[in-house]
Design an enzyme around this catalytic site. Structure first.
Site, PDB file in Angstrom:
ATOM      1  CG  HIS A 179      -1.791   1.191   1.309  1.00 29.91           C
ATOM      2  ND1 HIS A 179      -1.466   2.252   2.118  1.00 29.91           N
ATOM      3  CD2 HIS A 179      -2.916   1.535   0.652  1.00 29.91           C
ATOM      4  CE1 HIS A 179      -2.390   3.178   1.969  1.00 29.91           C
ATOM      5  NE2 HIS A 179      -3.279   2.778   1.086  1.00 29.91           N
ATOM      6  CB  CYS A 187      -2.899  -0.549 -14.895  1.00 34.03           C
ATOM      7  SG  CYS A 187      -3.931  -1.794 -14.099  1.00 34.03           S
TER       8      CYS A 187
HETATM    9  C1  PEP Z   1      -2.101  -4.811  -9.718  1.00 29.45           C
HETATM   10  O1  PEP Z   1      -2.450  -5.791  -9.053  1.00 29.45           O
HETATM   11  O2  PEP Z   1      -1.106  -4.807 -10.464  1.00 29.45           O
HETATM   12  C2  PEP Z   1      -2.877  -3.542  -9.629  1.00 29.45           C
HETATM   13  C3  PEP Z   1      -2.636  -2.547 -10.447  1.00 29.45           C
HETATM   14  O3  PEP Z   1      -3.811  -3.469  -8.644  1.00 29.45           O
HETATM   15  P1  PEP Z   1      -3.476  -3.185  -7.103  1.00 29.45           P
HETATM   16  O4  PEP Z   1      -2.017  -2.886  -6.989  1.00 29.45           O
HETATM   17  O5  PEP Z   1      -4.338  -2.066  -6.682  1.00 29.45           O
HETATM   18  O6  PEP Z   1      -3.841  -4.490  -6.460  1.00 29.45           O
END
Ligand code: PEP
Ligand code: MG
Length: 787
Positions: free
Chosen positions: A412, A734
């Protein structure tokens, strides 16, 4: 030329005869350093073994059938040659010499167990390091076993890996020769490595890593060792990070090793005493000044003594810093007190972790115990905490820098700070212990180091951080090349939207709705609904979303509906009543599984209502939806119904994307394609789930398990692109991967990815990388067509 030589009688100049490893160890014995005694079976012995036996015909015969393009052929040739080595008898004279040398060494040094180690020769080292490619056998007992291990070492010159490597480097398979070192085994209680300079930065301090038991588990990264830093100038130990070591590798009486549990009282005990750290550092200084260059040393210790078992030059130090005396000359003791220091590049860090968000920021450290405490943090201070939670985002937005004890590169704190543009270091293990509330500190988010005092901004090449934010992303609309691969940006808080909209991107590839919750709504959605404040929730969400969509209009903004994890959202005001305590929140009640559950369904419908409202009332038709943590198609069917209920139906104007994070979406890409307009790879979760490596674990992160570039992850991405394209669906990405590793971005382009969504700070450099790669691919295509 002799078949055997005493290790004490060799030096670097004997390299062709005894190989690099033995040459260096002999040299160290001459310097009076403690090296386990031994003898070397020379390259002459190797050559004689080859010339006087059937190997002379066997090896060329096998090599004649080698087809490098076929792995089965490489394996078969390798097996045939190694079998021949292992089953061919030594010529009489050679066997007698080896047996006599072994008997003499055993008697003289009271040897019970030996290490039989490959020592590669000069030809191997020039321009092509074979380091680690040949084998070593530990705890070998008795003459026959040692003689067999020698033949196995020689045979390891022909493992499949080495055969391919040598062929690629253009070496003749038969001109390479290998010496073998037989050394008395140390009964290691503790062992490890030492760098005489920081291998990443060249800074003048020694890095020591130490763990219980034999060194293999430490060198191989299986065990997280203690980490000590010894200041090169003052020779004081300036950092000690003690690890929790659960198992160690030990010798067994019959020969070989086994793993055993470390007794509970020793697990978190300092592995190397202060006295031994000092002794080891002084041995390392002798080695470094002998070679006049930074050295990478392997060492071990029994109950009585320390030993050096290998030393080689460090090759990773940046230019200009590698020669002793060229940089950071030993000077007077430097203060590590909390006083402003002029230049952090010469300072020893107080603590280190993963550099999760680049930039340098200095300020007063504010130790926060959790979100309850966050009012204490003033704008421009450095937030230091065990681990951030989503409800701490308001404090993170104010902070000039962030340092956490826990977490890996995609936790996070890492994600949020990167999107906020705040320098951040995660996974330090001990920042909250080593930094006191009120200390002045400087955070270097690129190298992952925290220093005492305030650094001058010009200390590093990286741009200095104004309070509350780092390096504003380079805009450069005009100078950026155009790429065929679409480039998007990830947006965190809406406050950054105006600024990021000036980047040369085609839209927003990921807007995590959780950020709007944490920055604008600030209360648990279900608590708000229960209090009858659902309409207020929709207003606040719609406000935040509209800010981003307006800033980027008409470019598309892909809004990812919420992906709350129970552990993160329990801390939100009102969260405790709705977020169960789960054993494994990373694979728990998150993503789509929430939307179809009766508990969260009402909140999801309000998320959709907010999106629908900005699209219809404000005409922001550039808002599209993406679903996170999709596990199967039946949940998608239910979610499609809910979208329809809220007036969101797939059309030319409104697209629905799925995040490819759970391997099921990859394995059944064609099936999932029926439910969406395209996919976006969440490489953070996909890596975690393909490799079974918790993305938040700093232990696995440090050991190198969490890595988007792992071949299995790459394979999954390739499969997804193939499957989705076959069904006419687009594939983007992403996750953090392409923002962190340019070579990963290159891989994606080569595999035909349609779009890449990046962290703001990497947009401009990545566009350049991709543009030049696309150019190269185009030229290659032209050349291939021409030839
Ligand atoms: C991922 O899992 O790469 C993503 C972009 O989502 P998050 O990091 O919010 O889990
Ligand atoms: Mg994810």
């Amino acid at each position: 030329m002799p078949f055997v030589v005493d290790l004490a009688d060799v030096s670097d100049s004997d390299l062709p005869l005894v190989g690099g490893k033995a040459g260096k160890l002999g040299e160290m014995i001459r310097q009076g350093l403690p090296v386990p005694p031994g003898f070397v079976v020379t390259t002459e012995a190797y050559q004689t073994f080859l010339d006087a036996t059937i190997l002379k015909e066997e090896i060329p015969g096998a090599l004649a059938t080698l087809d490098l393009e076929r792995p089965e052929s490489v394996d078969a040739v390798s097996r045939r040659i190694r079998d021949a080595f292992e089953s061919t008898e030594f010529p009489d004279g050679l066997r007698a010499t080896l047996e006599a040398a072994f008997a003499e060494y055993v008697a003289r040094h009271d040897v019970r167990f030996s290490a039989v180690r490959s020592s590669a020769t000069a030809e191997d080292l020039e321009g092509a390091s074979f380091a680690g490619l040949q084998e070593t056998y530990l705890n070998v007992k008795g003459s026959d076993e040692v003689l067999q291990a020698i033949r196995k070492c020689w045979g390891s010159l022909f493992t499949p890996r080495v055969l391919v490597y040598r062929a690629k480097k253009g070496f003749d398979h038969l001109s390479v020769r290998l010496a073998v070192l037989i050394q008395k085994m140390v009964d290691s209680v503790v062992s490890g490595i030492l760098f005489t300079r920081d291998p990443n930065t060249g800074e003048n301090h020694m890095i020591i890593e130490a763990g219980w038991g034999l060194g293999e588990a430490i060198v191989g990264g299986e065990v997280t060792p203690d980490h000590y830093v010894v200041d090169g100038a003052t020779q004081r130990v300036v950092l000690k990070q003690i690890s929790d070591q659960s198992f160690r590798l030990v010798r067994v009486e019959e020969g070989g090793n086994r793993k055993e549990d470390v007794p509970p009282e020793d697990r978190e005990r300092q592995k190397l005493s202060d006295e031994r750290i000092q002794r080891l550092a002084s041995l390392a200084r002798v080695i470094e000044s002998h070679y006049r260059r930074p050295m990478d040393i392997e060492w071990c210790a029994d109950l009585k003594s320390l030993y050096i078992v290998q030393a080689r030059p460090v090759t990773t130090i940046p230019p200009g810093k590698s020669m002793i005396g060229a940089a950071n000359p030993p000077g007077p003791a430097r203060s590590t007190a909390s006083t402003p220091s002029p230049d952090i590049s010469h300072e020893v860090p107080i603590v280190r972790g993963f550099g999760a968000s680049p930039g340098i920021a200095g300020g007063t450290a504010r130790l926060l115990v959790g979100s309850k405490d966050m009012e204490r943090l003033q704008a421009g201070e450095i937030l230091v905490t065990t681990m951030t939670t989503p409800d701490m985002v308001p404090a993170m937005t104010k902070a000039a820098g962030i340092v956490t004890d826990e977490g890996g590169m995609t936790c996070h704190a890492a994600i949020v700070s990167r999107e906020l543009g705040v320098p951040c270091i995660v996974g330090t293990r001990s920042a909250t212990k080593l930094i006191a509330d009120g200390d002045l500190v400087t955070v270097d988010g690129k190298t992952g180091s925290v220093y005492r005092g305030l650094a001058r901004a010009k200390a590093h090449a990286a741009p200095a951080a104004p309070a509350g934010g780092t390096a504003a992303p380079e805009a450069g609309h005009h100078s950026s090349p155009v790429t065929a691969t679409k480039i998007y940006v990830n947006v965190g808080v809406p406050e950054k939207a105006e600024e990021y909209a000036r980047l040369p991107v085609q839209g927003v590839g990921l807007l995590r709705i959780e950020f709007i919750f944490t920055a604008h709504v600030r209360e648990h959605p279900l608590a708000l609904i229960k209090a009858g404040r659902g309409p207020e929730l929709v207003d606040r969400l719609a406000d935040g979303l509209a800010t981003v969509c307006q800033a980027f209009y008409p470019r598309p903004v892909i809004i990812r509906t919420s992906d709350f994890k129970t552990n993160e959202y329990r801390g939100m005001p009102g969260g405790e009543s709705y977020e169960p305590e789960e054993e494994n929140p990373m694979i728990g009640w998150r993503g789509c599984s929430r939307y179809i559950s009766p508990v969260y369904r009402p909140a999801f419908l309000l998320e959709l209502e907010a999106i629908h409202r900005i699209r219809t009332d404000q005409g922001l038709k550039n808002a599209h939806v993406m679903l996170p943590f999709v596990r199967n198609t039946w949940e998608l069917e239910q979610i499609a119904e809910m979208l329809k209920e809220k007036g969101l139906k797939r059309s030319r104007d409104f697209q629905l994307y799925l995040m490819a994070e759970v391997p099921s979406t990859v394995l059944l890409a064609r099936e999932f394609s029926k439910h969406c307009d395209g996919f976006s790879i969440g490489s953070n979760d996909l890596t975690q789930l393909v490799l079974g490596a918790d993305r938040d674990s700093e232990t696995l992160g440090r050991m190198g398990y969490f890595d988007e570039r792992d071949p299995a992850v790459l394979k999954a991405i390739e499969m997804l692109i193939e499957g989705a394209h076959a069904e006419g669906r687009t594939v983007g990405i992403c996750g953090q991967g392409p923002s962190v590793y340019p070579e990963f971005a290159e891989f994606l382009v080569r595999k035909g990815i349609d779009s890449i969504s990046l962290n703001a700070d990497t947009v401009v450099p990545t566009i350049r990388t991709i543009a030049s790669l696309e150019q190269r691919l185009k030229l290659d295509g032209v050349r291939r067509a021409r030839d």
